[in-house]
Design a protein around this motif. Structure first.
Motif, PDB file in Angstrom:
ATOM      1  N   ASP A 172       0.894  -1.147  -0.065  1.00  0.00           N
ATOM      2  CA  ASP A 172      -0.022   0.071   0.059  1.00  0.00           C
ATOM      3  C   ASP A 172       0.792   1.327  -0.022  1.00  0.00           C
ATOM      4  OD1 ASP A 172      -2.604   1.077  -0.082  1.00  0.00           O
ATOM      5  OD2 ASP A 172      -2.793   1.537   1.923  1.00  0.00           O
ATOM      6  N   SER A 173       2.189   1.112   0.170  1.00  0.00           N
ATOM      7  CA  SER A 173       3.111   2.266  -0.001  1.00  0.00           C
ATOM      8  C   SER A 173       3.574   2.375  -1.224  1.00  0.00           C
ATOM      9  CB  SER A 173       4.328   1.942   0.907  1.00  0.00           C
ATOM     10  OG  SER A 173       3.798   1.594   2.208  1.00  0.00           O
ATOM     11  N   ARG A 174       3.825   3.660  -1.813  1.00  0.00           N
ATOM     12  CA  ARG A 174       4.488   3.991  -2.919  1.00  0.00           C
ATOM     13  C   ARG A 174       5.384   5.427  -3.033  1.00  0.00           C
ATOM     14  NH1 ARG A 174       1.057   7.725  -5.395  1.00  0.00           N
ATOM     15  NH2 ARG A 174      -0.693   8.494  -4.048  1.00  0.00           N
ATOM     16  N   GLU A 175       5.869   5.620  -4.121  1.00  0.00           N
ATOM     17  CA  GLU A 175       6.793   6.807  -4.444  1.00  0.00           C
ATOM     18  C   GLU A 175       6.187   7.333  -5.768  1.00  0.00           C
ATOM     19  OE1 GLU A 175       9.137   7.970  -6.684  1.00  0.00           O
ATOM     20  OE2 GLU A 175       8.708   6.038  -7.674  1.00  0.00           O
ATOM     21  N   GLY A 176       6.197   8.501  -5.765  1.00  0.00           N
ATOM     22  CA  GLY A 176       5.518   9.270  -7.055  1.00  0.00           C
ATOM     23  C   GLY A 176       5.975  10.677  -7.187  1.00  0.00           C
ATOM     24  N   GLU A 177       5.249  11.328  -8.289  1.00  0.00           N
ATOM     25  CA  GLU A 177       5.388  12.609  -8.410  1.00  0.00           C
ATOM     26  C   GLU A 177       4.157  13.474  -8.907  1.00  0.00           C
ATOM     27  OE1 GLU A 177       9.513  15.027 -10.098  1.00  0.00           O
ATOM     28  OE2 GLU A 177       8.316  13.965 -11.451  1.00  0.00           O
ATOM     29  N   ASP A 178       3.797  14.345  -8.239  1.00  0.00           N
ATOM     30  CA  ASP A 178       2.695  15.241  -8.903  1.00  0.00           C
ATOM     31  C   ASP A 178       3.425  16.637  -9.023  1.00  0.00           C
ATOM     32  OD1 ASP A 178       2.500  16.184  -6.128  1.00  0.00           O
ATOM     33  OD2 ASP A 178       0.890  15.186  -5.750  1.00  0.00           O
ATOM     34  N   TYR A 179       3.226  17.572  -8.407  1.00  0.00           N
ATOM     35  CA  TYR A 179       3.685  18.927  -8.414  1.00  0.00           C
ATOM     36  C   TYR A 179       5.395  18.761  -7.575  1.00  0.00           C
ATOM     37  CZ  TYR A 179       2.089  19.509  -3.576  1.00  0.00           C
ATOM     38  OH  TYR A 179       1.556  19.255  -2.197  1.00  0.00           O
ATOM     39  N   SER A 180       5.527  17.718  -6.836  1.00  0.00           N
ATOM     40  CA  SER A 180       6.530  17.483  -6.172  1.00  0.00           C
ATOM     41  C   SER A 180       6.871  15.910  -5.980  1.00  0.00           C
ATOM     42  CB  SER A 180       6.832  18.226  -4.905  1.00  0.00           C
ATOM     43  OG  SER A 180       6.069  17.672  -3.923  1.00  0.00           O
ATOM     44  N   SER A 181       8.227  15.605  -5.756  1.00  0.00           N
ATOM     45  CA  SER A 181       8.555  14.068  -5.632  1.00  0.00           C
ATOM     46  C   SER A 181       7.911  13.817  -4.250  1.00  0.00           C
ATOM     47  CB  SER A 181       9.801  13.736  -5.947  1.00  0.00           C
ATOM     48  OG  SER A 181      10.355  14.165  -6.823  1.00  0.00           O
TER      49      SER A 181
END
Length: 156
Positions: A87-96
């Motif tokens: 259920d954990s993740r990493e990503g990017e929208d307006y910032s990482s």
């Protein structure tokens, strides 16, 4: 003689490789502290007051701004034995960013005082968030208690 030397070399290789393959909890937590402290979100102007580990349990404080509003949050008793890696993740929208979800609640104090089971950690860039997420995942795997093996069936 050559055959015997090669045999000893082959016997020694797995032990040498095995010792270098898996970092310790202490090594991982030091890397996490270093990377979190040096890879803060510039968009949110974040800084950490402290980042501490006691074995698999983390506590930290973070300050920053969101849309001009300043914040300071403190998190205590984040137990990585309870990290929900799926259920954990990493990503990017307006910032990482990194989202860490846990199977259990822990206290968050600051503007809002409550029990939470998820933290969002901002990062300076995607490369940093990927590295940090990989370290958190390794830590979660190392901290989980060993799975109990079902008893072996009796021999026929």
């Amino acid at each position: 003689m050559l055959t015997m030397a090669l045999g000893w070399l082959l016997l020694a290789m797995p032990a040498a490789c095995q010792g270098a393959s898996e970092p310790s909890i202490d090594q991982l937590t030091r890397e996490i502290v270093d990377l979190m402290g040096s890879n803060t979100s510039t968009f949110r102007e974040e800084s950490y007051g402290y980042i501490e580990f006691h074995n698999c349990v983390m506590r930290y404080s973070v300050s920053g701004t969101v849309v001009g509003n300043e914040y300071t949050y403190k998190y205590d008793n984040i137990d990585f034995a309870k990290l929900d890696i799926n259920d954990s993740r990493e990503g990017e929208d307006y910032s990482s960013f990194i989202v860490l979800s846990f199977n259990g609640k822990f206290p968050m104090t600051g503007t809002f005082n409550r029990e939470v089971s998820t933290v969002v950690i901002g990062a300076a860039n995607r490369e940093g968030s990927k590295k940090l997420f990989a370290l958190f995942t390794k830590l979660g795997n190392l901290c989980k208690p060993p799975q109990k093996q079902p008893p072996s069936p009796p021999a026929p």
